[in-house]
Structure formats: structure tokens, C-alpha cells
Scaffold this motif. Sequence first.
Motif, mmCIF file in Angstrom:
data_model
loop_
_atom_site.group_PDB
_atom_site.id
_atom_site.type_symbol
_atom_site.label_atom_id
_atom_site.label_comp_id
_atom_site.label_asym_id
_atom_site.label_seq_id
_atom_site.Cartn_x
_atom_site.Cartn_y
_atom_site.Cartn_z
ATOM 1 N N PHE A 1 -8.201 -7.856 59.325
ATOM 2 C CA PHE A 1 -8.684 -9.224 59.234
ATOM 3 C C PHE A 1 -8.529 -10.005 60.540
ATOM 4 N N ALA A 2 -8.330 -9.258 61.611
ATOM 5 C CA ALA A 2 -8.165 -9.921 62.902
ATOM 6 C C ALA A 2 -9.354 -10.820 63.182
ATOM 7 N N ASN A 3 -10.511 -10.362 62.734
ATOM 8 C CA ASN A 3 -11.723 -11.112 63.000
ATOM 9 C C ASN A 3 -11.684 -12.484 62.317
ATOM 10 N N TYR B 1 -3.563 -18.687 57.670
ATOM 11 C CA TYR B 1 -2.263 -18.193 57.197
ATOM 12 C C TYR B 1 -2.468 -17.069 56.186
ATOM 13 N N LEU B 2 -3.451 -17.277 55.317
ATOM 14 C CA LEU B 2 -3.736 -16.259 54.313
ATOM 15 C C LEU B 2 -4.134 -14.954 54.971
ATOM 16 N N TYR B 3 -5.020 -15.045 55.949
ATOM 17 C CA TYR B 3 -5.501 -13.806 56.569
ATOM 18 C C TYR B 3 -4.424 -13.137 57.389
ATOM 19 N N VAL B 4 -3.592 -13.944 58.013
ATOM 20 C CA VAL B 4 -2.486 -13.354 58.772
ATOM 21 C C VAL B 4 -1.612 -12.547 57.829
ATOM 22 N N ASN B 5 -1.338 -13.100 56.652
ATOM 23 C CA ASN B 5 -0.495 -12.377 55.705
ATOM 24 C C ASN B 5 -1.221 -11.196 55.088
ATOM 25 N N LEU B 6 -2.521 -11.346 54.929
ATOM 26 C CA LEU B 6 -3.304 -10.231 54.398
ATOM 27 C C LEU B 6 -3.270 -9.059 55.376
ATOM 28 N N ASN B 7 -3.097 -9.380 56.619
ATOM 29 C CA ASN B 7 -3.028 -8.341 57.632
ATOM 30 C C ASN B 7 -1.756 -7.512 57.518
ATOM 31 N N TYR B 8 -0.792 -8.031 56.783
ATOM 32 C CA TYR B 8 0.439 -7.249 56.603
ATOM 33 C C TYR B 8 0.233 -6.123 55.599
ATOM 34 N N LEU B 9 -0.908 -6.140 54.933
ATOM 35 C CA LEU B 9 -1.190 -5.122 53.925
ATOM 36 C C LEU B 9 -1.984 -3.994 54.545
ATOM 37 N N THR B 10 -1.759 -2.792 54.057
ATOM 38 C CA THR B 10 -2.563 -1.679 54.561
ATOM 39 C C THR B 10 -3.827 -1.589 53.748
ATOM 40 N N MET B 11 -4.898 -1.202 54.412
ATOM 41 C CA MET B 11 -6.156 -1.052 53.704
ATOM 42 C C MET B 11 -6.448 0.430 53.568
ATOM 43 N N ARG B 12 -6.698 0.835 52.351
ATOM 44 C CA ARG B 12 -7.096 2.235 52.133
ATOM 45 C C ARG B 12 -8.346 2.205 51.305
ATOM 46 N N LYS C 1 -9.375 -14.753 64.063
ATOM 47 C CA LYS C 1 -10.021 -15.214 65.283
ATOM 48 C C LYS C 1 -10.989 -16.360 64.965
ATOM 49 N N ARG C 2 -11.742 -16.164 63.883
ATOM 50 C CA ARG C 2 -12.711 -17.206 63.521
ATOM 51 C C ARG C 2 -12.003 -18.512 63.179
ATOM 52 N N CYS C 3 -10.883 -18.373 62.478
ATOM 53 C CA CYS C 3 -10.119 -19.575 62.144
ATOM 54 C C CYS C 3 -9.661 -20.269 63.421
ATOM 55 N N SER D 1 -10.870 -8.716 45.139
ATOM 56 C CA SER D 1 -10.118 -9.879 44.695
ATOM 57 C C SER D 1 -8.953 -10.201 45.628
ATOM 58 N N ALA D 2 -8.954 -9.577 46.798
ATOM 59 C CA ALA D 2 -7.829 -9.780 47.715
ATOM 60 C C ALA D 2 -7.612 -11.261 47.997
ATOM 61 N N TRP D 3 -8.723 -11.951 48.281
ATOM 62 C CA TRP D 3 -8.585 -13.360 48.658
ATOM 63 C C TRP D 3 -7.998 -14.170 47.505
#
Lengths: 387, 842
Positions: free
Chosen positions: B42-44, B319-330, B47-49, B12-14
Motif C-alpha cells: 500500500f505504499a502507493n 494511518y490506516l494504510y500505514v498499518n495495513l502495510n504491516y500485514l502480509t499479502m498472500r 504516497k497519495r495521501c 474487506s481489508a479497508w
Amino acid sequence: MDLCVFGVDDGYAEAIIRGLRASFLTEAQYQQMKNCASIPELKSFLEETDYQNCLQADNPQIPTSILRQRLKKKLADEFEYIEAQSTGTLTKYLFHLRCRFMIDNVVNMIEGLKNKIDIEILLSNIDPLGWFPEIKNIKVLEGDDYSSLYRDVLIDTPIGVYFMKFLEESIENLHENRTLNDIQNLFREMKPEYIRTSLKKMWLEDFYVFCEQELMPTSQEVLLELLKFEADFKTIQVIYNSIGNRDLNTAAKIITTRKQLCPTIGNLYPDCEKMYLQAMTLDTLREAVKGCDNYRDLLKDAPDPLKREEFNVQTKTLDDIMYDDECRRYALAFDGQGSYGVFYSYLKLKEQEIRNIIWLAEMISRKLAKNHPGWKKIIIPFSHLGK
Amino acid sequence: MKYYSLVIPRESAWVVMNELARLDQLHFVDYDPQLPMINRPFANYVKRCDDSLFKLSCLELLLKEFKKNLNYCENVDSLLDYYQQVQQDRMKPGHTYFDELEQEIEQKKIQIQEQSANLQNLLDRVNIITEQQLVLENAKEILGQSMFQQQVPHNPNDYQQLKFGQLIGVIDKEEEVRFKRIIFRVTKGNAWVQIKDLNNEQIDNSMRKSFHLNQNNTSQPRCLFVIVFPGAEESSSLKIKLLKVCDSFNKQRIEYPNSMDQVQRKMMELAQQLQESKSLIEMTKQQLEQSLNKLVLQKQGCNCSYFEYMRLYILKEKYLYVNLNYLTMRGSIFTGYFWLPEGMEIMVEEKLRNAMINNRDHYPTGQIQQIKPQPYTPPTYFNLNEVTLPFQEIVNTYGIPRYQEVNPGLFTIITFPFLFGVMFADIAHGFMLFLCGIYLIFWKNYLLKQTDSMFNLMIPFRYLIILMGFFAFYNGFIYNDYLSISLNLFGSCYSPEKDEWKRESKDCVYPFGVDPVWQASGSSLNFMNSYKMKLSVILGVIHMLFGILMKGVNTLYFKNYLDFFCEFIPQLLFMICTFGWMDFIIIVKWLNTYENNTDPSIIETMINQVLKPFDKPVNPVFPNQAEFQLRITQILTLIAVICIPWMLLPKPLILGSKNDKHKVSMSDSQYQPLVSDKQVSEQDEDSNQEFDNDLQNVANLKSFSEQTQEEHDSGEIWVHQMIETIEFVLGGISNTASYLRLWALSLAHGQLAEVFYDMCLAGKLDIGGILGGLLGGYFYIVFALLTFGVLMTMDVMECFLHALRLHWVEFQNKFYKADGYLFNGYSYKKILNDNLKQSNSK
């Protein structure tokens, strides 16, 4: 004194170069490139660097040849911009730099035509730095008739002078009562590589004279040193490659060829000339150059040319050793202010960078294991600064 | 501002991020600013954006080329609502919409580029055909009939028996000379070369114009060549060589027919081909227009073109993905940290619930948890509106306030325009500025549409301008200055009587501002100078005292009692005892009347206070109370002198002794927080929270180590304190002097106004007659222009700058730390608005 007035005409151009200096890839970036798993990944990495704009329009699965072309195009564009900003001596100087690439292009064209490669492919592969309008007319070449090629096409071009000298010299070297047939034979047997080496030698000598006569002392100090080294590098290369070369079967032939190909400038000439012309093994070559600089150290690690067949990717060839040393010297040219050396160095180092990228791209596209020794075979400009 | 952690399951991240972005109130903290963006999960997507945006920009170029006007979005909110609507109608997971759009863009791009390439090809083809036609026509002219007639045998021995071959073609104009040379060299001069310019530019243009195409790739000028050479056989070496040369020039070569009939036939053929191509072009163009129109079209309910709709959506997604990148993924969980303004938790939780409801599969959405203590200094958040924005901007330009320190932006709202007004004091000029502000406020919407209006740039500052105008107007009344003339509004207390001015009664006082009679007296300038000078010092000291008080407020708020007692109180006392006292005696002097030339000089009094502390003042400020004044001055001087070591010594001494104590107890205290937090974590069963607490511990340790780093050695503290003390004491004098610019600028303004008035208007009006009218008109224009150019623009700028300086330096250095950083809310609205401006200005 010349430092006071350098900025008047050439300050802007130098400033651009200094700015472009920041665009060199760093060691960490090379490391990241090595970690790329595929060409699209490499491409997307390069898009994060200064090469962004020249790659954006391409399809991710870019062939290395196109990649090289793009990178070179970018370098050429930068160079052209600087050239457009230069005046007077600097313009002449920059034009001289271009001649080296023109020679390469012409010889590549000749070689390609001899091998019956389609002209369109050849034209798409020429180095944009050495482009000149007559290049497409080289198609006129018939067989091996270089003299008519010169007469028809190259005579107008900047490198026509070198070509003429080359033709004169090669014809003079024939025995006294030569016939037209002899000349044709001569040309037929002549390898494009030979043409390239001799043309470059002439260019180097000419460039050296130009630097000596027209440039200001500060530039001279830097450039003559670099050119001398390059000349020595050429000399050593020629000698090294002619050791055990099967095409040159007699000692006399070896020596005349060497004499023709070795530049008559540099630290080795004329003091060591006799010695190196005679050198028939790697050891004697080492002995011959020991008087100069650190050449002996450089040659210490070079593999024996007589065992050429045993070379593989792992061998650190003479070229690699030399490039390594060259890069260090060119990078040093950036330490001085107010000299034309930076333009020369910038071109050389950028060429090295492009070579590195292409090499890595090849390695990546062949999916070689990460412990393959080939991964280490890149020379990173300015890497000595970190040490 | 509170620090929260956010835990979202991957599925549900998105949705969560999408909801939160509508809130505009979260400031996400990058978990590792060192990590390059390319290495993030989410760099990918980013990049796609970017790729999609790049494709869109390609399309935009085409749209521009075909002169399609896009409807740009004006209201971001409704667009965002529309996006949400679209998402809900789709009944699919939200993040997949991006994939759809991406594909659509890709398709559109390929389709449209193909069509435009086709069109280009066809146009090129038409070009080639027309060129061929031209070549044939011209060649016919050049070669003439005789070319075909050479088959007729002549005298066998004649040289004319030689047959001639010909080559005809087109080359670039710039290669003309080279071409001629090469041909000459190849044939050794045995060929006739004729070159003629083709004016294909014309054809080109007319062709393109008829299709409304932009003229971006005009072809180079070309020319036609005709070579005639001896030897007509196909196999002659000369011909082969010439062919090679001609071909190497890379342009087209045309086989010239053998007879006149064939020429005619060929012309016919070409004309026919041309016709065909033209109709093809028409068709392709229509197709292309159709697909482009689809991009321009507005969808129902959407307030902008489809193209713009896609572009903004992709921007939003990026913008969403850039901010999502500020989160750590575990594993399958994202953990992030964010700052939230106080009292917003409920809204965030509501959004999270919303996300749950909106989520089709009803995945559990994330949860937030407050983290205490906060490991970093929080960002500074301002809740601004259109009035306060420019004033806060003025303060922020100097530095962002530290978190929770007194925000000088609030006081600036009044003090800034007021100090400006003191300098710009003039009833008329102030009123004009005021009118300008009114115009900006009431005609705002009209002005916003005028993109090239100068007023457009001033719109954000309209409330600043109106206040500046108002205070200049007000201060103009105080100084009684109307374009350098005094207004006699309330009736002066003096009336001329013979050669003297007679005061009407002893108690008569001009009710508001300066009595206009001063202007008529000879000493007007002297009086006004002394008055303005004193006034500006009084204002300055009040302003600075206020600044010092703010320091007190700061120290009390942060419970920094050391600073309160060892810095704030001595500073306040020092200021009051020196310049506060000076203000006081200025006012006392105003209130008293002195007789027989015994009026005291303020400067002398102040200097004597320090230099002759034991002598009675010769001309006391308090009439007949020299003894009393001496006592007071002695006490005040003593306090001020004591304040200096008070500022300098205690603070570093106390800090130094604290440091020593701290070092002793360091070994124990360092591990204490860890233990206490362990206890907390034992209580929590949830593994997630345990993980959180681990992170918290790390953060604690970090902040702890930072604290230890902050402990400078005592030498540094001493140097720092010495500098501060010296700066304050000397600054007290120099800053007070600095406020004299209030007088100086007002003087300069008044003098300039007077000069313009005297030079242009005074006296000119008395001439009379037609000549007087004309001259008056002329000089009025000069006067108006000068007033506008020098006073209303340059002087406004100057006064503005000086008011700015008084705030930044003299006021704010008393208390303002300015080392905070700005709250940067995670908001779609912001990012879209930023990008809207761009597209409008294009």
C-alpha cells in the motif's frame, strides 16, 4: 598547528559539510533507482531521499532537464548556505570554486547565442552554482566579437581576468603583422569548447596558486594533490582528444594548440611535457605518462582515439575511467580533518551524483532493457568504502 | 496480552481496518521491520495521501494569506462518528471515499491556485501600468519639452543638428550601478543616463492592502532610467546595441511617444486600462473568496471546517494504510499479527461482525485466532487515567516495565509525593503548592483555553502537584515548620521558668510533630538534624526493603525460584541484618532514656559490631543488657556475612550445571516442537490455518534459537553475578547514605526559609510608625519575591529532582528490569489527537 585553530573560523562550515556527507545516495539506493520503471517512480523514489524538498512541487512526469535543474539548485542552495557561513580565506576559496561554474555558464551562453538559441531557454539552463548578475548581459554579444564582449560585460565579473588573459594569448599567438581581419577570423573559427578548455586551464592554474599561497598546510596537502591530479587529467584529456583530430591537421598546429591548452601545473609538467606534446598515438601517450603515478594503468583500458567512430555506449571511454579514479580521490579527501579539501570534494562528488541520477533518468525514460550495458555506467561516490 | 493472527480477505481489508481503528486496542506487529515502506503493497496509497496532504498545505497557505480562520476540530470522537455517518450515507465501498476526496482536493487546488495566480497576474499588470504612468510622468519631467522640439533645424554646421534618440525604461534598483557602467562602456561615454527611483512600493502596498493581501512578495525597489544618445535613426548601430543592453536587463522598456499630445493620450489610455484591471481584480477576488469560503465552511453535523475535515480524513486514511502495510499479502488474503489486551476478543469480534454488516456487499470479514505460544515478548500495556498518567510517565522516562513485571508506577503515586514532601517540609510552602494543585484541578477547562498560560503546561501534572503539596504540608506539621517558625498549636509541654524550661509533667508529650519549644532552645538545629537524619535513614531502609520485596514478588510471579532463593532471600536478609537492625536500634534508642551520659552512639555501635565482634558494647542500646545485645549483633553480623557468598555462588553454579545438561540433550529437543506442531496442523483441514501454523512454527524456531543464544557461557554468568553482588552490597551502604538527601534538602529548605525570614521580616515589624509601615511593606515584598523565586520554584524543582533520583536509582535498581516496550494501540483517535495539537499551536 593549523589543526588547532582551524575550528575557530571554519569549524562550522566543515561540520555542515560533514553532515551533508550523509546525504549521498548509497549503492543500495542506486540499485533501487535502477529498478524504477518510469520517471514518476524515480521521482517518488528521490522524494524518499535527501532530494525530497526540491522535487515535491513538481509534476511527476518531470523532464530530465528540469530534474537536473532542480538537483543543481539544491546543491547550489547548500553551497550558498555554506558560503554565507564562511569567513576570510574560506570565503575567497569557496568563491574560487564557483568560478569554474561561471566559466561553464559563460561558454554555454556564448555557444547558445552562436547557435541562435532563445535567450530565455539559455537563461533557464544555466547552472545556479555559477550564476552572476552579468550573465544575462552576454546577450550583447555580436557575432564573434569576444573582445567587445569582454570590454562591455565580462570585465567586471570574477572571470573577467581569465577572459582577458585568454584574449591576449590568442591574439599574441597570431603572426607578427596581424590585421583586424585576422583577429576576427580567429574568433570566428574559435570553438566554444576551445574557449572553455583554455579558460578552465587558466582558472585551474590560478586556483592552484591561490591554494599554494593562502591556505594552511593541511588544506594545501590535500588540495594541491587533488589539483595536480586534475591538471594531469586535463592534460591527458587534451592530448587524447587531439590525437587524430581532423581540425588540427599539421603537427606544428597540434603542438601549439596542446601547449596552449595543457595546464602548466601537475605531476606531468614539466618533466614529461616534451614527451606528451609529441605524442601522436595512444601508445606514445601511455609511454609519455608512465613516469607518474598510476596514469599508465588508467590509460591501459582506454580505447584508441583513432578509432573514435567505432565507439558506442558500451565503450568505457577515457572520461569514464578518469571520473572513476577522480571519485575515489575526492572521497579520500573526506578522510582528513581540518582541510578545505572537503568543500572541493563535496562539490565534485555531488556533481557526479547528479550526473548519475540524470543518466539513470535518461536510461529510464528511454525504456532501455535492464541488461543494457549503459546501466552500469554510473560512478557511485564513496562506493570504494564498502570494499 | 495475547498474540493473535488476523486474516482478512482483500475486499474487506479497508472496512475491517476502519472498524478496528475505532477500538484503540490493537497493537499491530510489523511482519518484517527490515522491509522498506516503499516496497509494501500500500505504499502507493500512503504516497497519495502524502501528496494530498501536501496539496492541502498549499491551500492552507492561501487561506492564511487571505486571513481565513479555520474552525479546528476539538472533539475527535464526534468527528469520527461523523465520518462513519458520511460513509454510511454514501452507499459505496468505504475506501473509495478517499479517491473522491483526493480528486476534490486536486480540483480545488487547481481551481484556487489558478484563481490566485490570475489575481496575482492582474495585480502585476496593475503594477506595470502604474509603473508606466510613473515612468511617463517622470520622463516628461526629465526630458522636458525640448526633446520634441529638436526637429526644428538649427544652423546646419552646428553640432546641435545632431539628433538625439532616447530610451526609457525600468530596471531593478540594485542593478543601477552596473547598468550605468555598461552603458558607459558600450557608448564610450557618449550617452547621458539619468536614473531616478520610483516609489512604486507605495502603489504596491496600497493596492495590496485594499485587497487584504499579505505582504509576502513585495517587489524589489525599481528605478527609472532615461538614456539620451546621439543618433535618432532606427538603424544606427549604437541604438541597436543599446537596445540589446537594455533588453538584456530583462525589465520593461517603454516607447516614448514623439509629441506631447501623444504623451497625454497614452496617459489617458493607461488610466483607462488601470480602471479595467481594477474591476477585473475585484471580480477575481470575489470568486477566489467564494471558493476559499467553501473550505472554511462547516458542514452540517461536522464540528470543524471543511478543510480541516478533509485534512483529518486524509490523515486517518494514511494511518490506516500505514498499518495495513504491516500485514502480509498472500494472493487475495492479508495476514497480520497483533497484540490484544486480555479480555478484548469479544470486542474485536463484535467489530468484525459490525464490519460485515456495514459492508455493503457483505463480503466475509476477517477472523482472528490466538497464537500460542507467543513468539515475542508482548508489549506492556497500561490502562491509565489522568491521575496515574504523570506517575507512570515518571517511571517510563527511566524505562518501560518488562511485560508483567511489577510496575513501580503504582507505588510511585504515593512514595514520590511523600519523599518530595519530606524534603520540602513546610506548612506554608506545602499549602501554597497544594493550592496551586487545587487551582489546576478546578480551573482546568478555563486554563486549557489559555494557550499562553504557564499553568497550561502544568495541567497534565495537576494531581502530582496537589499530592506533592499535601505531603509537604503534612511533613511540615511533623517538623513543625511554618516559614521557619514553629507553631504552638497544641500547647507546648514546657514553660519558661526563670532561666530554665520546665516540663509540665513527666508524661506530657506534644501530640503531633515536634514540640515548638525546641525552637526556643539553643540546640534546635542539632536536635532537628539528628532527628531528620535518623528519620530519613528509616524511610530509606523501608523504601529499599520494599523494593527488595518487589523483587521477591517478581521472582515468584515468573516462577523463577532460583532467583527467589539465591538472590531475593539473601538480599532481604542482608538488608534486614545490617540496616534493618540499625533502624531498629535507632527506634529503641528513641524509646529509652539513658542516664549519666551513657546514651549510646548509633554509628559507634554499628562500627563496633563489625570491628570488635567479641567485645561487649560500652554503652549498650538496650540498657543493662550488653550481653544480650552482643549475642544479637554477633548473630546478625554472621548472617549478613554469610549472605554475601550466598548471593554470589549458588546461582552461577546451578546455571552452569544446567547448561551442561542442556548441551547434552540439545540435539533431541531442538526438533521436538516441530513434530508436535505438525500433529496439530494435521488436524486442521483449513489450508489457511495450516499456513498460520507454518508461520507459527517459524516463530517457534525463532524464539528457540533466541533461547539458545541467551545461554551465555559460564564465564559471563560469573562476571555478571559478581557485579550484581558487589553492586548490591556496596549499594546497600551507599544507597542508605543516599537517602540522607531527604535530611539535607529539608535542612537546606529550612535554612533558606530562616534566612529570608530573619533578613526580611524579623525585627522590621517592631520599628513602628509610618516609616515602619513603609519599611515593613517593602521588606514584605522582598520576602514574598524571594520565597516565590527561590523556594517555590527553584526548591520545588530541586526536591522534585532528588525525589526522582531516589526512585529511579535507590528504589528501582532493587527489582526493576525496565526492558519492555510500550503498547502502541492502533487508534484513529490517537493519530487525530496528535495532529489536532499541531494545528492549534500554529
